[in-house]
Design an enzyme around this catalytic site. Sequence first.
Site, PDB file in Angstrom:
ATOM      1  N   HIS A 104       0.832  -1.208   0.000  1.00 18.24           N
ATOM      2  CA  HIS A 104       0.000   0.000   0.000  1.00 18.24           C
ATOM      3  C   HIS A 104       0.864   1.256   0.000  1.00 18.24           C
ATOM      4  O   HIS A 104       2.070   1.207   0.224  1.00 18.24           O
ATOM      5  CB  HIS A 104      -0.928   0.027   1.221  1.00 18.24           C
ATOM      6  CG  HIS A 104      -0.190   0.094   2.530  1.00 18.24           C
ATOM      7  ND1 HIS A 104       0.456  -0.993   3.071  1.00 18.24           N
ATOM      8  CD2 HIS A 104       0.016   1.118   3.400  1.00 18.24           C
ATOM      9  CE1 HIS A 104       1.020  -0.647   4.204  1.00 18.24           C
ATOM     10  NE2 HIS A 104       0.783   0.639   4.437  1.00 18.24           N
ATOM     11  N   ASP A 106       0.686   4.810   2.138  1.00 11.34           N
ATOM     12  CA  ASP A 106      -0.032   5.299   3.315  1.00 11.34           C
ATOM     13  C   ASP A 106      -1.008   6.409   2.943  1.00 11.34           C
ATOM     14  O   ASP A 106      -0.632   7.397   2.293  1.00 11.34           O
ATOM     15  CB  ASP A 106       0.951   5.855   4.361  1.00 11.34           C
ATOM     16  CG  ASP A 106       1.678   4.747   5.104  1.00 11.34           C
ATOM     17  OD1 ASP A 106       1.144   3.619   5.189  1.00 11.34           O
ATOM     18  OD2 ASP A 106       2.787   5.016   5.609  1.00 11.34           O
ATOM     19  N   HIS A 262       4.822   0.240   0.194  1.00  7.71           N
ATOM     20  CA  HIS A 262       5.492  -0.612   1.183  1.00  7.71           C
ATOM     21  C   HIS A 262       4.532  -1.670   1.684  1.00  7.71           C
ATOM     22  O   HIS A 262       3.316  -1.560   1.502  1.00  7.71           O
ATOM     23  CB  HIS A 262       6.071   0.226   2.329  1.00  7.71           C
ATOM     24  CG  HIS A 262       5.046   0.991   3.094  1.00  7.71           C
ATOM     25  ND1 HIS A 262       4.502   2.161   2.628  1.00  7.71           N
ATOM     26  CD2 HIS A 262       4.446   0.751   4.286  1.00  7.71           C
ATOM     27  CE1 HIS A 262       3.617   2.612   3.501  1.00  7.71           C
ATOM     28  NE2 HIS A 262       3.555   1.775   4.524  1.00  7.71           N
ATOM     29  N   ARG A 277       5.460   5.422  15.028  1.00 12.50           N
ATOM     30  CA  ARG A 277       5.378   6.080  13.717  1.00 12.50           C
ATOM     31  C   ARG A 277       4.929   7.531  13.856  1.00 12.50           C
ATOM     32  O   ARG A 277       3.947   7.811  14.537  1.00 12.50           O
ATOM     33  CB  ARG A 277       4.374   5.316  12.847  1.00 12.50           C
ATOM     34  CG  ARG A 277       4.039   6.025  11.551  1.00 12.50           C
ATOM     35  CD  ARG A 277       3.162   5.142  10.685  1.00 12.50           C
ATOM     36  NE  ARG A 277       1.956   5.860  10.273  1.00 12.50           N
ATOM     37  CZ  ARG A 277       1.037   5.366   9.447  1.00 12.50           C
ATOM     38  NH1 ARG A 277       1.167   4.134   8.965  1.00 12.50           N
ATOM     39  NH2 ARG A 277      -0.018   6.070   9.126  1.00 12.50           N
TER      40      ARG A 277
HETATM   41 CO    CO Z   1       1.869   1.743   5.829  1.00 13.63          CO
END
Ligand code: CO
Length: 286
Positions: A104, A106, A262, A277
């Site tokens: 995907h 983000d 990723h 994150r």
């Molecule tokens: Co991601």
Amino acid sequence: MSQPSFKTISVRQLTGAMGAEISGVDLSGELTDEQFEEIRTALFTYGVIGFRDQTLTFDAHQAFAKRFGTLEVHPIVNSLDGYPEIIKMHKPAGTPASFGVGWHTDNSFFEKPSLGSIVYGEVIPPVGGDTLFSNQQLAYETLSAGMKETLERLTAIHSANDAYTSPTALEKYDSDGPISYKHSDIIAQSVEHPVVIRHPVTSRKALYVNSMFTDRIKGWTREESLPLIEFLCKHAVREDFQCRFRWEKGSVAMWDNRMVQHAGLNDCEQYERTLYRVTVNGGALS
Ligand code: CO
């Protein structure tokens, strides 16, 4: 790709396609403007950059991210208590990975998709839990002239609806589990992005279609769109476009969503895995 030279950091490219590991820099300290510019150049050249043996407090993690832009508060995924801009990606031992698994980009379901994420590894399995990346500029460049010409006229519709209403997603709403979601109107919305985007800094073109959030081609039915989307998503992650990041405690990785897709791997069920994150806001794509 053209290879810039660096004066204040050491840069080692990971594969023929993409990715680099950077050494000779402490991300918890004050970076000079020259160091920061070189890190930024490396990111926009290689798509993903990794750092080893870092020690980042939450504040230092955010301070580094803020040099790239303003920070995102995720509309669906709940943040760390007291830090609305940090997501704790925690997988307890004995549970499968269920966040960010599968290829995907983000937040392509935002009007202005995220520039990129900066992830810091705290608890890393002895084996497994790597992240795969694939270079979407190479994916675009290796298509035929005819396909490129066709794709440049197309717009795609992106939505979070499928990904955030799947069975593994539904159990995260209002839960007290390790990763929890809150309801948001954005889940039912859809946004439009070009199928081929131009990087806002380097102007290089990239394919911008992913199997998690790309719903259909604008003006086409879903049934008509699927064969093309499936072809593009398969092509987008060809082995020779990829690199793989092996996490260690103290590793930091940052990727540019305008250049790469990723995929997190679900291959370390028996082990705990905890990453933090921080995501930088991006702009509209063109
Ligand atoms: Co991601």
